[in-house]
Design an enzyme around this catalytic site. Sequence first.
Site, PDB file in Angstrom:
ATOM      1  N   LYS A  62     -11.840   6.623  -5.947  1.00 35.24           N
ATOM      2  CA  LYS A  62     -11.934   5.609  -7.011  1.00 35.24           C
ATOM      3  C   LYS A  62     -13.388   5.336  -7.384  1.00 35.24           C
ATOM      4  O   LYS A  62     -13.679   4.892  -8.499  1.00 35.24           O
ATOM      5  CB  LYS A  62     -11.216   4.329  -6.607  1.00 35.24           C
ATOM      6  N   THR A  97     -12.829  -1.912  -8.633  1.00 34.38           N
ATOM      7  CA  THR A  97     -14.122  -1.241  -8.678  1.00 34.38           C
ATOM      8  C   THR A  97     -14.530  -0.857 -10.092  1.00 34.38           C
ATOM      9  O   THR A  97     -15.714  -0.782 -10.405  1.00 34.38           O
ATOM     10  CB  THR A  97     -14.092   0.021  -7.779  1.00 34.38           C
TER      11      THR A  97
END
Length: 328
Positions: free
Chosen positions: A188, A245
Site C-alpha cells: 500500500k 495511507t
Amino acid sequence: MRAVILGGGSWGTALGNMLASKGLTVTLWLRDAEIALAVNTSRENPRYLPGLPLHERLRASLDPDEAFAGAALCVLAVPCQGARDVLRSLVPRFTPDLPLICASKGLELVSHKTMSGMVAEELPRTPYAILSGPSFAAEVLRGLPCAVALGCADKDLGGRLRHIFSTPRFRVYSSMDVLGVELGGALKNIIAIAAGVSDGLGLGHNARAALLTRGLAEISRLGAAMGAQPVTFMGLSGLGDLALTCAGDLSRNRRMGLGLAAGKNLEQIQAEIGMVAEGVKTTEAALALGRDLGVELPVAATVHTLLRGSLGAGEAARQLMARALKEE
C-alpha cells in the site's frame, strides 16, 4: 509480563507505550543514546513523537542484555531494509518460546523477501506474527480508536497475542493469512506515493479514488500470485491501511508523492520527511517480484520512474490515463 521492542521510532514507541499502559514492563532497545535518555528522563520521544508523554512503565536501553531480560514477547519495529542485520545481531537472545511480533512493513530490496521470509531465514525456530493495519503512531499514542490485523499461522498463538495487544481503544483481529497481512501493509505504501503525486498535482478526489481502487487491484494480483488469500486485501491490513495511507496527512509515503509532484528529487524529500518512507525501496522489490511472477503492476512501474527522476509527475499521470482500455 515483560516485553522488548526493537527500535525506537514512532510505531515502536507507540506500541511499547500501549503495552505499558496495559501493565506490561516494556523496554525499547535503541541505538540512539539521546532518544534513550529522553525516554527515560523527559518521558517522551522528542525525535519521532515530540510533546506526547510516555507511560512510566516504558523504558529505553542501549544494552540488549538488559532489554531482553525476562522478556515474554519481542516486537520488531525497525525499518524493513535494516531488519535483517538487527535480527542477525540478536540471534543468541531468541528462544523457541519467545514470539516475535513484526510491526515493520516492506519488502527487502536485495532478496525481495517479505518480513516473514526474512525472519524465517534468520530465526527459523522463532514463533512469528505480523501486526499491520491503518494505524498512525501519533494517534495510537494519543489513545484514539484504532483497529488492526494480526497475522499468525499458529491459531492459538494468534489468539493469545490478539488479547495481549488489544485495549478498549486498540482492537486487534487475528488472521492465519500471514502473507496477505504483511503484503497489504507493504504494497500500500507504493500506491500512497502515487496518491500523493495525484493530490500534489491537484488532480482531484476522483483521481485519488481511481488510484486507490486500481492500486488495490495490483496489490491483490501480486498477493494472489504469491499465495496470499485475496479476501485478506479487503480487510484492515489491505483496504483499510491503503485508505489511510493514501489520504492521511501523517503518511510519510503520501508526503513523498507530494514532494515528487512539486518537482523535488528523492534526496530532498527524504531530508524533509526525516523518517524512512518504506514505499521507495518496496517499489523496486515489488516490480522485481511482478516480473518474476508475470504480474503487471502499472501504478508501481509509474511510481518507480518518478522515484528515479526519469519522468515528470504530469507526464506520468497522462501515461497512466492513456493505457490501453480493457475490462476491469
